[in-house]
Design an enzyme around this catalytic site. Structure first.
Site, PDB file in Angstrom:
ATOM      1  N   HIS A 199       1.128  -1.417   0.042  1.00 35.24           N
ATOM      2  CA  HIS A 199       0.078  -0.164   0.015  1.00 35.24           C
ATOM      3  C   HIS A 199       1.148   1.576   0.041  1.00 35.24           C
ATOM      4  O   HIS A 199       1.276   1.998   0.595  1.00 35.24           O
ATOM      5  CB  HIS A 199      -0.677  -0.039   1.575  1.00 35.24           C
TER       6      HIS A 199
ATOM      7  N   PRO B 196      -5.733  -5.026  10.925  1.00 31.16           N
ATOM      8  CA  PRO B 196      -7.309  -4.644  11.330  1.00 31.16           C
ATOM      9  C   PRO B 196      -7.798  -3.290  11.570  1.00 31.16           C
ATOM     10  O   PRO B 196      -7.124  -3.742  12.379  1.00 31.16           O
ATOM     11  CB  PRO B 196      -7.606  -5.990  12.322  1.00 31.16           C
TER      12      PRO B 196
ATOM     13  N   HIS C 187      -4.281   3.095  -3.259  1.00 27.49           N
ATOM     14  CA  HIS C 187      -4.686   2.923  -2.141  1.00 27.49           C
ATOM     15  C   HIS C 187      -3.479   1.579  -1.883  1.00 27.49           C
ATOM     16  O   HIS C 187      -2.729   1.443  -1.003  1.00 27.49           O
ATOM     17  CB  HIS C 187      -6.048   2.439  -2.029  1.00 27.49           C
TER      18      HIS C 187
ATOM     19  N   GLU D 253     -16.945  -4.788  24.798  1.00 27.93           N
ATOM     20  CA  GLU D 253     -16.208  -5.257  24.934  1.00 27.93           C
ATOM     21  C   GLU D 253     -15.204  -5.939  23.986  1.00 27.93           C
ATOM     22  O   GLU D 253     -14.213  -5.826  24.507  1.00 27.93           O
ATOM     23  CB  GLU D 253     -17.303  -6.688  24.215  1.00 27.93           C
TER      24      GLU D 253
ATOM     25  N   PHE E 256     -20.217 -13.456  24.844  1.00 26.01           N
ATOM     26  CA  PHE E 256     -20.129 -12.346  23.854  1.00 26.01           C
ATOM     27  C   PHE E 256     -18.510 -12.137  24.031  1.00 26.01           C
ATOM     28  O   PHE E 256     -17.484 -10.830  23.710  1.00 26.01           O
ATOM     29  CB  PHE E 256     -20.472 -10.577  25.215  1.00 26.01           C
TER      30      PHE E 256
ATOM     31  N   HIS F  10     -27.718 -15.130  24.994  1.00 32.30           N
ATOM     32  CA  HIS F  10     -26.513 -15.288  26.254  1.00 32.30           C
ATOM     33  C   HIS F  10     -25.870 -16.790  26.632  1.00 32.30           C
ATOM     34  O   HIS F  10     -24.881 -16.538  27.228  1.00 32.30           O
ATOM     35  CB  HIS F  10     -26.648 -14.835  26.995  1.00 32.30           C
TER      36      HIS F  10
HETATM   37  C1  LIG Z   1     -11.293  -5.218  10.172  1.00 33.39           C
HETATM   38  C2  LIG Z   1     -10.584  -4.501   8.760  1.00 33.39           C
HETATM   39  N1  LIG Z   1     -11.584  -4.302   7.518  1.00 33.39           N
HETATM   40  C3  LIG Z   1     -10.997  -4.566   6.705  1.00 33.39           C
HETATM   41  C4  LIG Z   1     -10.082  -3.753   5.602  1.00 33.39           C
HETATM   42  C5  LIG Z   1      -8.950  -3.928   4.300  1.00 33.39           C
HETATM   43  N2  LIG Z   1      -8.555  -2.829   4.383  1.00 33.39           N
HETATM   44  C6  LIG Z   1      -7.819  -2.219   4.600  1.00 33.39           C
HETATM   45  S1  LIG Z   1      -7.653  -0.798   3.633  1.00 33.39           S
HETATM   46  C7  LIG Z   1      -8.805  -0.666   4.490  1.00 33.39           C
HETATM   47  C8  LIG Z   1      -9.289   0.630   3.491  1.00 33.39           C
HETATM   48  C9  LIG Z   1      -8.871   1.943   4.675  1.00 33.39           C
HETATM   49  O1  LIG Z   1      -9.491   3.009   4.269  1.00 33.39           O
HETATM   50  P1  LIG Z   1      -7.783   4.364   5.121  1.00 33.39           P
HETATM   51  O2  LIG Z   1      -7.706   4.170   6.246  1.00 33.39           O
HETATM   52  O3  LIG Z   1      -9.477   5.681   4.356  1.00 33.39           O
HETATM   53  O4  LIG Z   1      -6.097   4.252   4.283  1.00 33.39           O
HETATM   54  P2  LIG Z   1      -6.309   4.628   2.781  1.00 33.39           P
HETATM   55  O5  LIG Z   1      -6.972   4.067   1.610  1.00 33.39           O
HETATM   56  O6  LIG Z   1      -6.590   6.618   3.682  1.00 33.39           O
HETATM   57  O7  LIG Z   1      -4.844   4.773   2.696  1.00 33.39           O
HETATM   58  C10 LIG Z   1      -9.480  -1.653   4.141  1.00 33.39           C
HETATM   59  C11 LIG Z   1     -11.078  -1.619   3.501  1.00 33.39           C
HETATM   60  C12 LIG Z   1      -8.930  -4.113   6.959  1.00 33.39           C
HETATM   61  N3  LIG Z   1      -7.637  -4.123   7.355  1.00 33.39           N
HETATM   62  N4  LIG Z   1      -9.474  -4.318   8.776  1.00 33.39           N
END
Ligand SMILES: Cc1ncc(C[n+]2csc(CCOP(=O)(O)OP(=O)(O)O)c2C)c(N)n1
Length: 672
Positions: A35, A125, A266, A415, A441, A477
């Site tokens: 990225h 994540p 990106h 949580e 949960f 639950h």
């Molecule tokens: C929990 C989670 N969901 C989805 C992704 C996949 N993902 C990685 S980057 C991204 C987009 C993030 O956008 P942004 O934070 O604006 O980053 P930028 O485009 O500015 O680099 C996604 C959906 C991830 N890494 N973690």
């Protein structure tokens, strides 16, 4: 600020920031994945942060009083790797940069805790980093209150993107940080209005300023490509009230003639032609991975700026009394006090004499009451279920802005935020975190629990109301699949203790763990004390043991955990009365049992006998112990749940779902 103005007005800054951008483009290109856009957009903000604000010493990555830098937007990993390489972290060599994302490289696809010094937590994540940072900020406040500001006085800096702020977990974290007035926490928002699907506005129109302000944060803003403006904002942020969010307006892929400000930069390499065109615009006429010596030297000087401050800090630490200094060092390194083992032994002895009939959640509270006073680094909490999880013990005190010595966090109904904060509490150093909610949960906490396991954070999850045994609250639950999920997670100890003594043993193992999180799965309903003969040895440490031996010829082995051990023992009585020799194995922790050598496992589960497992949950994790390990399908059975529970008193549910001593005895007889 556009590139021409930036280059003309801030030439020194420009060179430093461009080195980051060039490395990010080159490394992603070489890996043919990654990225580049966010590192290119964030290079100015990061350069000002490292150059003028971040307290660190590249030669001492583990300095306890360093500022923490959390790249919550983990996909922008090349930003962090470039910074660590340029400032001179020993492990962050140019060869590592060149092998970004490849097998064996410290520079993994996303920053991984434990792979590379300078990576403070695993991110990737989205939303985890900012939420983990809240725990670090709490830990800093707690440590400062306990050891003094002379030795603990630093900030937690976070870079979070649109994605981090959109994730639900960030809402929990922001709310918690605002309530706790964590003025040591500064979040730099990479406000580039781009995610993978395009403009942020295709999916979100939240006013982030109002959102943060509503949660009690100070909100500042700057042009994320103007070093003077960034510096002004960060200077203000360091003095502001409460946690601070700095809106840094940036352009993703800054400088790329055909890809800047678009989602196409990106998450894929720019391509050789676009890299050349971009480098031409940057005025950077160096080959791939080539950093001119003068620029590297300038960066290394930045890496060494904190060295003097660290020396002064060391002198202040050395000036503490020897006992206090030793305690500081023990807590920071995660070392276990010897007092834990003796407290647990004394507790176990007293309970096997008193033989109380208590729920294991109550037993857990009793253990904590004995342990918390001698393990001063525990910080407990609950996601608004204190009276149910029984996680609060006398004398802890609430952690609040007014009482930073408090050791109990009211996490609220958060949580996931709690679990991420627990990761941060531990990773910061100086804290052993535990936190509770209903076992069901764990679903809501799972993203962060997985990271505990992946990072090797020995957090303790106190998960009460462990089965249909919770009764009237009903199937929403009542966990049935959650034991299987926890047991399927690598590097996780799932304890389901059968009585007060096993509960104490589970706590001892959980609080002594170096690199494995524990999930303590505890009952709501009362359970008798089964371990009436005291042993100094921790029998749960081997995961499973014979709790009652067969009388006469052994024809059956019953295996159970938690509340079902009592049922298994009653089934044994029925079977023994019919001259069917029956052994009962209590298996409080499958993972620890699986880790024993073959000889021990064979001793507990020898071949030949019928095997029946009893657990008020789904069968899946039992297959190994029923069918493998010298077992055979013809002689194996399971008594437990095959679907969701129901709403009724617990006793009725056990009857209706057929989890009874009689049913277990019948199952054995049908297999003999
Ligand atoms: C929990 C989670 N969901 C989805 C992704 C996949 N993902 C990685 S980057 C991204 C987009 C993030 O956008 P942004 O934070 O604006 O980053 P930028 O485009 O500015 O680099 C996604 C959906 C991830 N890494 N973690």
């Amino acid at each position: 600020m556009d590139i021409a103005t930036l280059r003309a007005t801030h030439p020194d800054h420009w060179k430093l920031a461009t080195a980051i951008r060039a490395l990010a483009m080159d490394a992603v290109q070489a890996a043919n994945s990654g990225h580049p856009g966010a590192p290119m957009g964030l290079a100015d903000v990061a350069t000002v942060l490292y150059r003028n604000h971040l307290k660190f010493d590249a030669k001492a990555p583990h300095w306890a009083d360093r500022d923490r830098f959390i790249l919550s937007a983990g996909h922008a990993s090349m930003l962090l790797y470039a910074l660590l390489h340029l400032t001179g972290y020993e492990q962050a060599t140019l060869d590592q940069v060149k092998s970004f994302r490849q097998w064996g490289s410290r520079m993994a696809g996303h920053p991984e805790y434990g792979h590379l010094e300078g990576v403070e937590t695993t991110t990737g994540p989205l939303g985890q980093g900012i939420s983990t940072a809240v725990g670090m900020a709490i830990a800093e406040k707690s440590m400062a209150a306990r050891f003094g500001k002379k030795v603990v006085d630093h900030k937690i800096w976070v870079i979070a993107g649109d994605g981090c702020l959109m994730e639900g977990i960030s809402h929990e974290a922001i709310g918690l940080a605002g309530k706790q007035e964590l003025d040591n926490l500064i979040v730099l928002w990479d406000n580039n209005n781009i995610t993978i699907d395009g403009r942020v506005t295709v999916s979100d129109i939240t006013d982030q300023h109002k959102r943060f302000e509503a949660a009690g944060w100070t909100v500042l803003a700057c042009d994320g490509h103007d070093p003077a403006d960034i510096d002004r904002a960060l200077t203000e942020a360091r003095k502001a009230k409460g946690p601070v969010m700095v809106d840094c307006k940036t352009i993703i892929g800054f400088g790329s003639p055909n890809k800047a400000d678009s989602y196409s930069v990106h998450g894929s390499p720019l391509g050789d032609a676009e890299i050349s065109a971009t480098k031409a615009i940057y005025g950077w006429d160096h080959g791939p991975f080539e950093i001119p010596a003068d620029i590297k030297a300038e960066w290394e000087a930045i890496g060494g700026q904190g060295a003097a401050e660290r020396t002064e800090w060391q002198a202040r630490l050395d000036a503490l009394s020897p006992a206090k200094k030793a305690e500081f060092e023990r807590q920071v390194s995660g070392g276990v006090t010897k007092k834990l083992a003796s407290a647990i032994r004394a507790f176990k002895k007293a309970q096997s004499e008193a033989v109380p009939k208590v729920a294991t959640r109550k037993a857990s509270e009793m253990v904590l009451a004995a342990v918390n006073p001698v393990v001063p680094e525990t910080i407990g909490g609950s996601a608004d279920l204190t009276g149910s999880n029984l996680t609060l013990t006398p004398g802890l005190g609430d952690f609040t802005p007014e009482n930073r010595k408090g050791r109990y966090v009211r996490y609220g109904i958060r949580e996931h935020g709690m679990a991420a904060a627990m990761n941060g509490l531990y990773l910061h150093g100086g804290v052993r975190p535990y936190g509770g909610t209903f076992f069901c949960f764990t679903d809501y906490a799972r993203g962060a629990m997985r990271l505990s396991a992946l990072m090797g954070v020995p957090a303790v999850y106190v998960m009460t109301h462990d089965s249909i045994g919770l009764g009237e609250d009903g199937p929403t639950h009542q966990p049935v699949e959650h034991l299987a999920i926890c047991r399927a997670t690598p590097n996780t100890w799932t304890f389901r203790p059968a009585d007060v003594v096993e509960t104490a043993e589970a706590w001892e193992l959980a609080l002594s763990s170096e690199k494995t999180p524990s999930v303590l799965v505890l009952s709501r309903q009362n359970l008798p004390t089964l371990r009436k003969a005291h042993t100094n040895a921790n029998l749960s440490a081997k995961g499973a043991y014979v709790i009652e031996e067969a009388a006469g010829k052994r024809q059956a082995i019953l295996m159970a955990t938690g509340s079902e051990v009592e049922i298994a023992l009653k089934a044994r009585d029925i079977l023994q009365a019919q001259a069917i020799g029956t052994r009962v194995v209590s298996m409080p922790c499958m993972e620890l049992f699986a880790a024993q050598d073959e000889a021990y496992r064979r001793k507990i589960l020898p071949p030949g006998a019928v095997r029946v497992a009893v657990e008020a949950a789904v069968q899946q994790p039992w297959d190994r112990w029923l069918l493998g390990e010298r077992g055979t399908e013809k002689k194996a059975g399971f008594v437990g749940m095959t679907g969701f529970g129901a709403s009724a008193p617990a006793e009725r549910l056990y009857q209706e779902f057929g989890i009874t001593a009689e049913a277990v005895a019948e199952k054995v007889k049908s297999l003999l």
